[in-house]
Design an enzyme around this catalytic site. Structure first.
Site, PDB file in Angstrom:
ATOM      1  N   HIS A 163      -3.484   4.994   0.764  1.00 53.00           N
ATOM      2  CA  HIS A 163      -2.660   6.113   1.565  1.00 53.00           C
ATOM      3  C   HIS A 163      -3.770   7.274   1.441  1.00 53.00           C
ATOM      4  O   HIS A 163      -4.550   7.431   0.956  1.00 53.00           O
ATOM      5  CB  HIS A 163      -1.291   5.945   0.753  1.00 53.00           C
ATOM      6  CG  HIS A 163      -1.509   6.493  -0.784  1.00 53.00           C
ATOM      7  ND1 HIS A 163      -1.966   7.396  -1.324  1.00 53.00           N
ATOM      8  CD2 HIS A 163      -1.224   5.553  -1.784  1.00 53.00           C
ATOM      9  CE1 HIS A 163      -1.927   7.723  -2.490  1.00 53.00           C
ATOM     10  NE2 HIS A 163      -1.808   6.220  -3.119  1.00 53.00           N
ATOM     11  N   ASP A 165      -5.119   2.707  -4.723  1.00 54.38           N
ATOM     12  CA  ASP A 165      -6.258   2.406  -5.470  1.00 54.38           C
ATOM     13  C   ASP A 165      -6.742   1.364  -6.554  1.00 54.38           C
ATOM     14  O   ASP A 165      -7.482   0.609  -6.727  1.00 54.38           O
ATOM     15  CB  ASP A 165      -6.543   3.820  -6.049  1.00 54.38           C
ATOM     16  CG  ASP A 165      -5.492   4.470  -7.028  1.00 54.38           C
ATOM     17  OD1 ASP A 165      -4.438   3.675  -7.046  1.00 54.38           O
ATOM     18  OD2 ASP A 165      -5.708   5.316  -7.660  1.00 54.38           O
TER      19      ASP A 165
END
Length: 427
Positions: A59, A335
């Site tokens: 994102h 991540d």
């Protein structure tokens, strides 16, 4: 880090044996043909036809997930939530079966943390929205303008979209699609999501007991490792943090990365130690993940790798109906998804995956030999996956690399429940 630790299983996909047998025949023929100085038969790239693209992305930039326990706080003004008009693009959210959108427990938790300035924790900002729009524009250049692979407007028959059920990811996907298709569509945009309890687009510690048990102690021990422990104490002292409020290099990086990309500053110490904080966060994550622990990596991203692998196999299998495949698969992840994915592929650069980063997988077919190849990109740069001779990787070699870590849903649930079974037996 993990190369050579495990012997690769031989990949034998169901439904494409004939295709790979033919590929093997072509390679045997190629052995008798002239070769380049590296000993390999060069591939005529002009004969390659792009068949499918899969993009896994993080994102865009957001507010921190949890503020640090310090007097000085960055001001997260509500103006950061103003949506750039060019990123507006209507979409619908469903579960994986096409039903109503599942409840998002994560978003409910984030709304419990209000930051200075009025924003909630983990909210996508207009900086992040623009990052995702820019990524979409890059994909448009690659697959609409430079190569006429995708239609210039969104077509649900060409594109499949899936995201974790977290608002910043859903909105990041909207912005990416707006950049990719310039807010033009021929049909409804459906973003598919799953329940948090069964999500596989990130390591699901809550649902996988075995993974939770293996990593729980490692995370506690990581901050006590030589070097990591001393550096953590140095940063906390510089910030005036004396308590043990769960401040580790993950929370430090979360705040410094969010502040830097928005040109905010809460504490000069964060800026001064920014590079060291990132490196120690990576060191901590690698200690927790432990790349030599094959089963932990399998439980972290094995089911997601299975999805990516299945998409490849469907395209290669001539028996697959046309409506069962798409040209483009988009996956909005995190991540903590990308890092283990990069490790399993042997392309981790020891840097924390930044906001709006992408891992792109292209599938090609040679028009004469009918051989299949995979090309991998990370952050827009070509990569050589582990087990591959060069950047253009024969599909069978690429799938052999994946097969070391890929887990079917059945094998995933079996492996995840092992600790739970042992605990039940010991009660």
């Amino acid at each position: 880090m993990i190369a050579g630790v495990f012997s690769a299983r031989t990949w034998v996909p169901v439904g494409v044996l004939a295709a790979l047998a033919y590929c093997a025949h072509r390679r045997r023929v190629a052995r008798a043909e002239p070769r380049g100085p590296d000993g390999r038969q060069p591939v005529d790239r002009s004969q390659l036809e792009l068949k499918m693209v899969q993009v896994v992305f993080r994102h865009g930039a957001r507010s921190p997930l949890k503020p640090l326990p310090q007097k000085q706080q960055a001001e997260w003004n509500l103006q950061l939530l103003e949506v750039p008009p060019h990123t507006q693009f209507d979409y619908t959210i469903t579960n994986l079966a096409g039903g109503p959108k599942p409840h998002s427990s994560f978003d409910s938790q984030y709304r419990e943390t209000k930051l200075k300035g009025g924003m909630f924790a983990g909210q996508l900002t207009n900086v992040g929205m623009q990052q995702m729009f820019t990524l979409g524009e890059r994909l448009r250049k690659n697959y609409v303008e430079d190569i006429p692979f995708l239609s210039p407007t969104f077509n649900p028959l060409e594109v499949f979209v899936r995201s974790t059920n977290i608002y910043r990811n859903l909105e990041s996907t909207r912005c990416l699609l707006a950049g990719l298709f310039q807010c033009q569509k021929e049909g409804p945009i459906i973003i598919h999501t799953d329940e948090a309890s069964s999500e596989v687009l990130y390591p699901n510690y809550q649902n996988c007991w075995n993974l939770q048990e293996r990593t729980r102690g490692r995370r506690k021990a990581a901050s006590l490792q030589p070097g990591i422990s001393e550096d953590l104490q140095k940063v906390k002292e510089g910030m005036g943090i004396t308590s043990n409020d769960g401040v580790d290099f993950f929370s430090l990086l979360d705040n410094v990365a969010a502040e830097q990309v928005h040109s905010l500053l809460s504490c000069p110490t964060l800026k001064r130690f920014a590079r060291m904080i990132e490196q120690r966060a990576v060191d901590t994550a690698l200690y927790v993940i432990q790349g030599e622990d094959r089963e932990s990596l399998q439980m972290a991203v094995g089911p997601f790798l299975h999805i990516l692998e299945s998409n490849l196999l469907k395209v290669v299998d001539p028996a697959t109906p046309p409506d069962k495949t798409r040209k483009l698969y988009l996956y909005a992840a995190h991540d903590v998804t990308l890092m283990p994915l990069l490790i399993t592929l042997g392309i981790f650069d020891h840097k924390w995956p930044p906001f709006a980063v992408d891992l792109t997988m292209e599938l090609y077919q040679h028009q004469e030999s009918k051989e299949w190849f995979v090309q991998l990109y990370y952050r827009g740069e070509e990569q050589v996956p582990k087990g591959c001779p060069d950047r253009l990787c024969p599909l069978d070699k690429f799938l052999n690399t994946l097969s070391v870590y890929t887990l079917s849903p059945e094998k995933y649930h079996t492996l995840c429940s092992q600790v739970q079974v042992m605990e039940t037996e010991s009660d």
